[in-house]
Design a protein around this motif. Sequence first.
Motif, PDB file in Angstrom:
ATOM      1  N   ARG A 356      11.946  62.939 165.257  1.00 27.27           N
ATOM      2  CA  ARG A 356      11.324  62.828 163.898  1.00 27.27           C
ATOM      3  C   ARG A 356      10.616  64.045 163.383  1.00 27.27           C
ATOM      4  O   ARG A 356      10.560  64.515 162.273  1.00 27.27           O
ATOM      5  CB  ARG A 356      10.150  61.693 163.924  1.00 27.27           C
ATOM      6  CG  ARG A 356      10.866  60.408 164.327  1.00 27.27           C
ATOM      7  CD  ARG A 356      10.003  59.139 164.234  1.00 27.27           C
ATOM      8  NE  ARG A 356       9.358  58.788 162.697  1.00 27.27           N
ATOM      9  CZ  ARG A 356       8.284  58.263 162.544  1.00 27.27           C
ATOM     10  NH1 ARG A 356       7.664  57.586 163.620  1.00 27.27           N
ATOM     11  NH2 ARG A 356       7.787  57.862 161.220  1.00 27.27           N
ATOM     12  N   GLU A 377      15.627  54.635 157.688  1.00 26.14           N
ATOM     13  CA  GLU A 377      14.980  54.706 158.959  1.00 26.14           C
ATOM     14  C   GLU A 377      14.348  53.546 159.801  1.00 26.14           C
ATOM     15  O   GLU A 377      13.821  52.547 159.118  1.00 26.14           O
ATOM     16  CB  GLU A 377      13.740  55.661 158.767  1.00 26.14           C
ATOM     17  CG  GLU A 377      13.090  56.119 160.071  1.00 26.14           C
ATOM     18  CD  GLU A 377      11.962  57.081 160.002  1.00 26.14           C
ATOM     19  OE1 GLU A 377      11.553  57.567 160.977  1.00 26.14           O
ATOM     20  OE2 GLU A 377      11.214  56.679 159.005  1.00 26.14           O
ATOM     21  N   THR A 379      12.292  53.253 162.949  1.00 23.44           N
ATOM     22  CA  THR A 379      11.277  54.025 163.999  1.00 23.44           C
ATOM     23  C   THR A 379      11.594  53.303 165.331  1.00 23.44           C
ATOM     24  O   THR A 379      11.271  52.445 165.545  1.00 23.44           O
ATOM     25  CB  THR A 379       9.862  53.923 163.756  1.00 23.44           C
ATOM     26  OG1 THR A 379       9.513  54.459 162.209  1.00 23.44           O
ATOM     27  CG2 THR A 379       9.010  54.626 164.589  1.00 23.44           C
ATOM     28  N   SER A 385      13.615  58.312 165.807  1.00 20.76           N
ATOM     29  CA  SER A 385      14.074  57.113 165.092  1.00 20.76           C
ATOM     30  C   SER A 385      15.360  57.391 165.142  1.00 20.76           C
ATOM     31  O   SER A 385      16.030  58.156 165.323  1.00 20.76           O
ATOM     32  CB  SER A 385      13.198  57.287 163.713  1.00 20.76           C
ATOM     33  OG  SER A 385      13.646  58.220 163.016  1.00 20.76           O
TER      34      SER A 385
END
Length: 444
Positions: A356, A377, A379, A385
């Motif tokens: 990230r 995305e 996470t 991610s």
Amino acid sequence: MAAFSSRSCLQYLLHLAQDNLDFRLPSPFWCLDGLSEEDVHSIMARSVCAKSAFELWGHGQTHSELRTSLLNFPSEIMSPFMHKDSTYRINVYTFNKTLLFADRIKRIDALEYLPFEGTVSLKNPQHIFCLLEDYGTDPNNIPEDPNYIYFGRWIADGQRDLIRSHSVKNRHFIGNTSMDAGLSFIMANHARVKQDDLVFDPFVGTGSLLVACSHFGAYVCGTDIDYNTIHGKGRSSRKNQKWRGPDENIRANLRQYGAQKMYVDVMVSDASKPAWRDAALFDAIVTDPPYGIREATRRTGSHKDIAKPAEGVFEESHVPVSQAYHLSDIFTDLLNFSAHHLVMGGRLVYWLPVYRPEYCEEMVPLHPCLQLISNCEQTLSSHTSRRLITMEKIKEPEEFDSLAHLSDPRFSAYQGHNAFREKYFSGLNKKSTKENNKSDVSGD
């Protein structure tokens, strides 16, 4: 004509679930314009992200504003659902707050200004109406009054039950990296999988994505370099079970959900050396490549010069030598394979792991024949991610398209992907060091 004109400008309200991906929406309620009721039914028949859909009749920040909005709503749209021969029920839903039963009844009684002429039926109503109150998304700071209020007619529920019925916990054949049921159905929807499609997964594993795609009527097939996984052999991933059973395989998973007839086959194959003839074969390619965390990134081959065994010697028991398969090469090969083997308009859906702090959109692999449709995305941790990438084939490959990554920097694979494993574990080590330091300071 007046009624048609009024219905053509209706709004619909979606109540979204927030437990599919690790992100926070400012509100779980989305207002949609320009759709028909049939469109909404089509969406809800596929969606595992939406709980329910409503025809929006009124809304406001307060109950007073809601009343004004409802009284201004066209009566010709209301009347078919409120006449004296109809039956109905009103539900009260709250997000991020629980109301007492008495408070719910008060909310319903306060709607007496609406011209309901039918009979209340709690068990089997013809029409269901819903009052929805949004109290924000912060469970530690719940306001006394709702941030926003909606009222509408219930249209349909989403397919959230699929997440429970197809849970990996209850699946016959699983592995260390079996894809979550909810994410599998999301990927199938991104690929627009439909009846009689042929869907392929080049990193099939235990076949979670094939299960989701077969649910929507697609024929499914896949490959994997791991012989034991393809044949359901070796150590089990289940707790208190050392070895896999005799019928633990991908076909058994599809049989479990009544979709065995959609199973084409799976085979042991190296994704870097595809065994398919050069033709557009697949309507969709849906896959989750290995990242080198819980599953190794390997391909057949060796950096050493190894003499080829004599023909016919040890052919059945031969285990090919394997070597590292860098993530940048995995994505380059995957995009080239998709460009050659997807039908025109077919979609490629896959997960791209990223670090990230370094991520930017330019890191997403591109190809001249594939158009980027979406990039979402999920996470994984504070520093890693994965991105759900959806691409669509827009043209047939030409002679030098497979080499575009060598001549055009836009199509060159981001080499930083190759260090994802090291970055992933360096982040975990830093977190562990911080926790140990805190423990030392507190004297625990």
